[in-house]
Design a protein around this motif. Structure first.
Motif, short mmCIF file in Angstrom:
data_model
loop_
_atom_site.label_atom_id
_atom_site.label_comp_id
_atom_site.label_asym_id
_atom_site.label_seq_id
_atom_site.Cartn_x
_atom_site.Cartn_y
_atom_site.Cartn_z
N PHE A 82 0.83 -1.20 0.00
CA PHE A 82 0.00 0.00 0.00
C PHE A 82 0.86 1.25 0.00
O PHE A 82 1.96 1.26 0.57
N SER A 83 0.33 2.31 -0.59
CA SER A 83 1.00 3.61 -0.49
C SER A 83 0.79 4.13 0.94
O SER A 83 -0.07 3.63 1.68
N GLU A 84 1.54 5.15 1.30
CA GLU A 84 1.39 5.74 2.64
C GLU A 84 -0.05 6.22 2.89
O GLU A 84 -0.62 5.90 3.92
N PRO A 85 -0.65 6.94 1.96
CA PRO A 85 -2.05 7.35 2.18
C PRO A 85 -3.00 6.15 2.31
O PRO A 85 -3.93 6.19 3.10
N LEU A 92 -6.34 2.66 5.59
CA LEU A 92 -6.67 1.32 6.05
C LEU A 92 -6.68 1.26 7.57
O LEU A 92 -7.61 0.72 8.18
N VAL A 93 -5.66 1.83 8.20
CA VAL A 93 -5.60 1.85 9.66
C VAL A 93 -6.81 2.60 10.23
O VAL A 93 -7.44 2.14 11.19
N ALA A 94 -7.14 3.72 9.63
CA ALA A 94 -8.29 4.50 10.09
C ALA A 94 -9.59 3.71 9.91
O ALA A 94 -10.44 3.69 10.81
N LEU A 95 -9.75 3.07 8.77
CA LEU A 95 -10.97 2.29 8.52
C LEU A 95 -11.08 1.10 9.47
O LEU A 95 -12.17 0.83 10.00
#
Length: 144
Positions: A119-122, A127-130
Motif C-alpha cells: 500500500f501507499s502511505e495514504p 486502512l488503519v483508520a478504517l
C-alpha cells in the motif's frame, strides 16, 4: 446476503492469511503465532500477569496458561511471585527468550513490511483508520 458481500468475511480472510503467513515465518524460530504474541507483549511489558497478557494477546486465560507453560518448559520465560501479591506470578523473558524473540520478531517484521509495502502511505493511513472505525463500531454495539 452472500458471504462475499459481508465485511466480516473479508476481515476474517485477511486475518487468516496474516496468521498463516506469520505461522510459516515463525516456524524456523520454533514459535507459534500465539507464543510470538506472548513474547512480544512480554518484551514490551516485563512482569505482566498471565491474565493481563491474555487480554493483550486476545486469547482466553486458559489458552495463555498453556502458551506460558510451553514457553517456560523451553526456558524462554520465567515466572516468579509478585513482590506484594504472592498469588500473582510475574512473567519475564529469559536471556534465551530474548534471543528467540529477537529472531522471531525479525521474521514477523518482514511479513508486516511486505504487507505494508503493498500500500501507499495514504492507503496505509486510510486502512488503519478504517479498521479503527470497525473496531470502534463493533465495540460499541457488542451485546452485553
Amino acid at each position: 446476503m452472500p458471504a462475499t458481500e459481508r465485511l466480516g468475511f473479508h476481515l476474517k480472510r485477511a486475518e487468516q492469511a496474516l496468521n498463516a503467513t506469520k505461522h510459516a515465518a515463525l516456524k524456523p524460530a520454533g514459535l507459534t503465532v500465539a507464543q510470538y504474541a506472548a513474547l512480544l507483549s512480554l518484551s514490551e511489558s516485563p512482569g505482566i500477569s498471565a491474565a493481563a497478557l491474555a487480554r493483550a494477546c486476545g486469547v482466553t486465560p486458559p489458552t495463555m496458561n498453556t502458551v506460558l507453560k510451553n514457553l517456560q518448559e523451553r526456558g524462554l520465560i520465567e515466572r516468579t511471585p509478585h513482590e506484594w501479591h504472592k498469588n500473582i506470578l510475574e512473567t519475564r523473558l529469559t536471556e534465551e527468550g530474548e534471543a528467540v524473540m529477537a529472531d522471531a520478531d525479525a521474521r514477523a517484521i518482514r511479513v508486516e513490511r511486505a504487507l505494508a509495502d503493498e500500500f501507499s502511505e495514504p492507503e496505509r493511513e486510510a486502512l488503519v483508520a478504517l479498521l479503527g472505525r470497525c473496531v470502534d463500531l463493533l465495540e460499541s454495539v457488542r451485546p452485553a
